[in-house]
Scaffold this active site. Structure first.
Site, PDB file in Angstrom:
ATOM      1  CG  ASP A  24      -1.798  -0.981   1.203  1.00 44.43           C
ATOM      2  OD1 ASP A  24      -2.105  -1.512   0.407  1.00 44.43           O
ATOM      3  OD2 ASP A  24      -2.722  -1.099   2.048  1.00 44.43           O
TER       4      ASP A  24
ATOM      5  NE  ARG B 226      -4.567  -1.294  -4.118  1.00 41.91           N
ATOM      6  CZ  ARG B 226      -4.008  -1.667  -2.843  1.00 41.91           C
ATOM      7  NH1 ARG B 226      -3.626  -0.928  -2.802  1.00 41.91           N
ATOM      8  NH2 ARG B 226      -4.138  -3.407  -2.237  1.00 41.91           N
TER       9      ARG B 226
HETATM   10  C1  LIG Z   1      -8.385  -1.997  -3.614  1.00 43.31           C
HETATM   11  C2  LIG Z   1      -8.436  -0.016  -2.742  1.00 43.31           C
HETATM   12  C3  LIG Z   1      -6.742   0.113  -2.645  1.00 43.31           C
HETATM   13  C4  LIG Z   1      -6.292   1.518  -1.818  1.00 43.31           C
HETATM   14  N1  LIG Z   1      -4.813   1.541  -0.914  1.00 43.31           N
HETATM   15  C5  LIG Z   1      -4.467   2.669  -1.362  1.00 43.31           C
HETATM   16  C6  LIG Z   1      -3.493   3.308  -1.265  1.00 43.31           C
HETATM   17  O1  LIG Z   1      -2.359   1.801  -0.844  1.00 43.31           O
HETATM   18  N2  LIG Z   1      -3.028   4.582  -0.672  1.00 43.31           N
HETATM   19  C7  LIG Z   1      -4.434   5.437  -0.395  1.00 43.31           C
HETATM   20  O2  LIG Z   1      -3.621   6.327  -0.140  1.00 43.31           O
HETATM   21  N3  LIG Z   1      -5.365   5.376  -1.051  1.00 43.31           N
HETATM   22  C8  LIG Z   1      -5.677   3.827  -1.093  1.00 43.31           C
HETATM   23  N4  LIG Z   1      -6.921   3.624  -1.012  1.00 43.31           N
HETATM   24  C9  LIG Z   1      -7.866   4.938  -1.409  1.00 43.31           C
HETATM   25  C10 LIG Z   1      -8.395   4.985  -2.573  1.00 43.31           C
HETATM   26  O3  LIG Z   1      -6.605   6.184  -2.420  1.00 43.31           O
HETATM   27  C11 LIG Z   1      -9.530   6.681  -2.286  1.00 43.31           C
HETATM   28  O4  LIG Z   1      -9.309   7.424  -1.223  1.00 43.31           O
HETATM   29  C12 LIG Z   1     -10.379   5.905  -2.365  1.00 43.31           C
HETATM   30  O5  LIG Z   1     -11.079   4.757  -2.967  1.00 43.31           O
HETATM   31  C13 LIG Z   1     -12.274   6.779  -2.991  1.00 43.31           C
HETATM   32  O6  LIG Z   1     -12.318   7.048  -3.901  1.00 43.31           O
HETATM   33  P1  LIG Z   1     -12.711   6.630  -5.365  1.00 43.31           P
HETATM   34  O7  LIG Z   1     -11.756   6.706  -6.674  1.00 43.31           O
HETATM   35  O8  LIG Z   1     -13.087   5.583  -5.358  1.00 43.31           O
HETATM   36  O9  LIG Z   1     -12.932   8.300  -5.329  1.00 43.31           O
HETATM   37  P2  LIG Z   1     -14.268   8.864  -4.947  1.00 43.31           P
HETATM   38  O10 LIG Z   1     -14.413  10.107  -5.279  1.00 43.31           O
HETATM   39  O11 LIG Z   1     -14.288   9.262  -3.526  1.00 43.31           O
HETATM   40  O12 LIG Z   1     -15.333   8.205  -4.702  1.00 43.31           O
HETATM   41  C14 LIG Z   1     -16.047   7.706  -5.319  1.00 43.31           C
HETATM   42  C15 LIG Z   1     -17.682   7.598  -5.000  1.00 43.31           C
HETATM   43  O13 LIG Z   1     -17.604   6.404  -4.004  1.00 43.31           O
HETATM   44  C16 LIG Z   1     -18.384   6.117  -3.056  1.00 43.31           C
HETATM   45  N5  LIG Z   1     -16.822   5.825  -1.870  1.00 43.31           N
HETATM   46  C17 LIG Z   1     -15.216   6.103  -1.883  1.00 43.31           C
HETATM   47  N6  LIG Z   1     -15.321   5.894  -1.419  1.00 43.31           N
HETATM   48  C18 LIG Z   1     -15.873   5.422  -0.359  1.00 43.31           C
HETATM   49  C19 LIG Z   1     -15.157   5.505   1.172  1.00 43.31           C
HETATM   50  N7  LIG Z   1     -14.719   5.500   1.320  1.00 43.31           N
HETATM   51  N8  LIG Z   1     -16.818   4.839   1.828  1.00 43.31           N
HETATM   52  C20 LIG Z   1     -18.031   4.995   0.850  1.00 43.31           C
HETATM   53  N9  LIG Z   1     -18.733   4.926   0.241  1.00 43.31           N
HETATM   54  C21 LIG Z   1     -17.268   5.770  -0.843  1.00 43.31           C
HETATM   55  C22 LIG Z   1     -18.645   7.858  -3.234  1.00 43.31           C
HETATM   56  O14 LIG Z   1     -20.382   7.245  -3.686  1.00 43.31           O
HETATM   57  C23 LIG Z   1     -17.963   8.306  -4.072  1.00 43.31           C
HETATM   58  O15 LIG Z   1     -18.973   9.225  -4.551  1.00 43.31           O
HETATM   59  C24 LIG Z   1      -7.376   2.071  -1.908  1.00 43.31           C
HETATM   60  C25 LIG Z   1      -8.697   2.422  -2.365  1.00 43.31           C
HETATM   61  C26 LIG Z   1      -9.263   0.936  -2.724  1.00 43.31           C
HETATM   62  C27 LIG Z   1     -10.457   0.820  -3.061  1.00 43.31           C
END
Ligand SMILES: Cc1cc2nc3c(=O)[nH]c(=O)nc-3n(C[C@H](O)[C@H](O)[C@H](O)COP(=O)(O)OP(=O)(O)OC[C@H]3O[C@@H](n4cnc5c(N)ncnc54)[C@H](O)[C@@H]3O)c2cc1C
Length: 302
Positions: free
Chosen positions: A125, A174
């Protein structure tokens, strides 16, 4: 941060632990490996893969980092015994990065040594920007030492990410937006800028022969990623989608129904409470989601 988000973040420590547990139970398998195994088995039955995260960030002592490494080894053994389709995701600060780089590397190597014989993958991560260089360095050292089943994460919100993507040709990477709030000098603030950076980084990864793990719940980005995959006529061995446990499951179902690989990130561990609070404080956007959940939880009880 909106006023509501700010209020939620401020009031969070005053919310009783059982309420936080109830809210976070959608996003966290539970405190123990048994719960994680059950959740992974359920996901596998729905045609979804998993990557499991043992909760525990920024440890204070070498023994704590070693305990986390041992828990990962136990988890990998259990997945093999249960015939579960699951990998692991590690956080370097949990494995001792802030204590000693070499200690952390030994701990990662221990996890990798447990994963490799059964062809499981260790995802590293990406944490806040104070760890980016060391994380990429550790990944490159492991790769150069012959470990092929390890890969890093890039955060599209960082201005450096497209250049980092270009430097990782052939790796399994990722790509996510990034959860940490960083100084504006190194991070895009505008949502659309982050999306543009995500698309550019993804194109760079795909064109550099990388295996891309596309980690987002943003439907706009999922559709754009599908366009890029179709334009390049990539087969299912070139990419997968990834989502967090409990977030937008209907989008995940659509991805699976359309024949794409989907891996769900499943956190578990005794530190679920600290993890939940930290996540909420780190990213005020999530406070809004929790406020929504809390509202729904309260209204459902009536
Ligand atoms: C498999 C995976 C691994 C990840 N690993 C890392 C990492 O190593 N380092 C890091 O900095 N970040 C990591 N992240 C987190 C990522 O960076 C984002 O903060 C998170 O995924 C939200 O971004 P989004 O692309 O979904 O877009 P957004 O615009 O934030 O979300 C799109 C929509 O998804 C929904 N949503 C998103 N997140 C949530 C939540 N937590 N709870 C409820 N609804 C939500 C909402 O409806 C939102 O409108 C990871 C995410 C995933 C999916």
């Amino acid at each position: 941060m909106s006023l509501l988000d700010r209020a939620v973040v401020t009031l969070l420590p005053a919310v009783p632990k059982p309420v936080i547990m109830r809210i976070s139970s959608r996003y966290i398998a539970g405190p123990s490996l048994d719960e994680a195994r059950r959740v992974v088995a359920g996901l596998n039955a729905e045609g979804k893969l998993a990557t499991v995260d043992v909760l525990g960030e920024e440890v204070g002592k070498a023994s704590e980092a070693e305990e986390i490494a041992a828990e990962y080894v136990a988890a990998l053994d259990a997945f093999e015994r249960d015939d579960l389709d699951a990998n692991v995701s590690v956080k370097l600060t949990g494995l001792g990065l802030k204590l000693d780089y070499e200690l952390c590397k030994r701990n990662v190597e221990r996890v990798v040594a447990a994963a490799e014989p059964t062809n499981r993958f260790v995802r590293i991560d990406m944490e806040d920007s104070s760890t980016t260089d060391d994380t990429l360095r550790l990944f490159r050292e492991l790769r150069d030492e012959g470990h092929g089943r390890v890969g890093p994460v890039l955060q599209a919100s960082l201005r450096r990410t497209v250049a980092d993507a270009a430097s990782l040709a052939g790796a399994s990477v990722r790509l996510c937006k990034g959860i940490y709030v960083e100084p504006e000098s190194i991070q895009f603030r505008d949502d659309q800028d982050v999306r543009v950076s995500f698309v550019q980084a993804l194109e760079t990864l795909l064109d550099g022969g990388c295996y891309a793990a596309i980690a987002t719940h943003d439907e706009w980005l999922v559709d754009r990623a599908l366009d890029l995959i179709a334009e390049r006529r990539l087969g299912p061995d070139a990419y997968e989608f990834q989502m967090l446990l409990g977030v937008r499951p209907e989008l995940g179902d659509r991805i699976v129904a359309d024949g794409h690989k989907l891996r769900i990130y499943v956190p578990y561990g005794r530190q679920w409470y600290e993890y939940s609070l930290r996540r909420l404080k780190e990213n005020p956007k999530i406070a809004g989601y929790v406020a929504g959940d809390l509202g729904r939880a309260i209204f459902r009880r009536r």
